[in-house]
Design a protein around this motif. Structure first.
Motif, short mmCIF file in Angstrom:
data_model
loop_
_atom_site.label_atom_id
_atom_site.label_comp_id
_atom_site.label_asym_id
_atom_site.label_seq_id
_atom_site.Cartn_x
_atom_site.Cartn_y
_atom_site.Cartn_z
N ALA A 86 0.84 -1.19 0.00
CA ALA A 86 0.00 0.00 0.00
C ALA A 86 0.88 1.25 0.00
O ALA A 86 1.92 1.29 0.66
CB ALA A 86 -0.91 -0.01 1.22
N ARG A 115 2.14 5.27 3.51
CA ARG A 115 3.23 4.46 4.05
C ARG A 115 4.37 5.40 4.39
O ARG A 115 4.53 6.47 3.78
CB ARG A 115 3.64 3.39 3.06
CG ARG A 115 4.38 3.83 1.84
CD ARG A 115 4.76 2.63 0.97
NE ARG A 115 5.60 1.68 1.68
CZ ARG A 115 5.17 0.51 2.13
NH1 ARG A 115 3.91 0.15 1.97
NH2 ARG A 115 5.98 -0.34 2.76
N PHE A 118 -5.06 -0.66 4.85
CA PHE A 118 -3.87 -0.84 4.03
C PHE A 118 -3.70 -2.30 3.61
O PHE A 118 -2.68 -2.65 3.03
CB PHE A 118 -2.63 -0.36 4.79
CG PHE A 118 -2.18 1.03 4.42
CD1 PHE A 118 -0.86 1.43 4.61
CD2 PHE A 118 -3.06 1.96 3.89
CE1 PHE A 118 -0.44 2.70 4.26
CE2 PHE A 118 -2.65 3.24 3.56
CZ PHE A 118 -1.33 3.61 3.74
#
Length: 122
Positions: A47, A60, A104
């Motif tokens: 992700a 991230r 995610f």
């Protein structure tokens, strides 16, 4: 069903910028999380960023401060502005969507685009 089509990938030198777009069509529920994922050759898909229906965003760690996820007012187009690109950002980037709250975890995303290639050279 939600259909997703990405565009905007390409090749750029390190330090450059690209903006990815993802056009959503079909039945788009009001509560929809949309995200960007990427997969480099030989690596697992990961992700990159996600935006919830209330506008909250997640990134991230490796892209924080460099990438920005956004949507148009109609929430039919998703964007990923990528600045200060690095060679390690090279990957195929995918747009994805899931109903209800954001995550995610790619396994929770039901709708996927076909991907667009981003190549960053040093």
């Amino acid at each position: 069903q939600v259909q997703l089509v990405e565009s905007g990938g390409g090749s750029v030198q390190a330090g450059g910028s690209l903006r990815l777009s993802c056009a959503a069509s079909g039945y788009i529920p009001s509560s929809l999380c949309m995200g960007w994922f990427r997969q480099a050759p030989g690596k697992e898909r990961e992700a990159v960023a996600a935006i919830d229906s209330d506008g909250s965003r997640s990134y991230r760690d490796s892209v924080k401060g460099r990438f920005t996820i956004s949507q148009d007012n109609a929430k039919t187009t998703l964007y990923l502005q990528m600045n200060s690109l690095k060679p390690e950002d090279t990957a195929t980037y995918y747009c994805a969507a899931k109903r209800l709250s954001c995550s995610f975890a790619d396994s929770q995303f039901a709708y996927w685009g076909q991907g667009t290639q981003v190549t960053v050279s040093s």
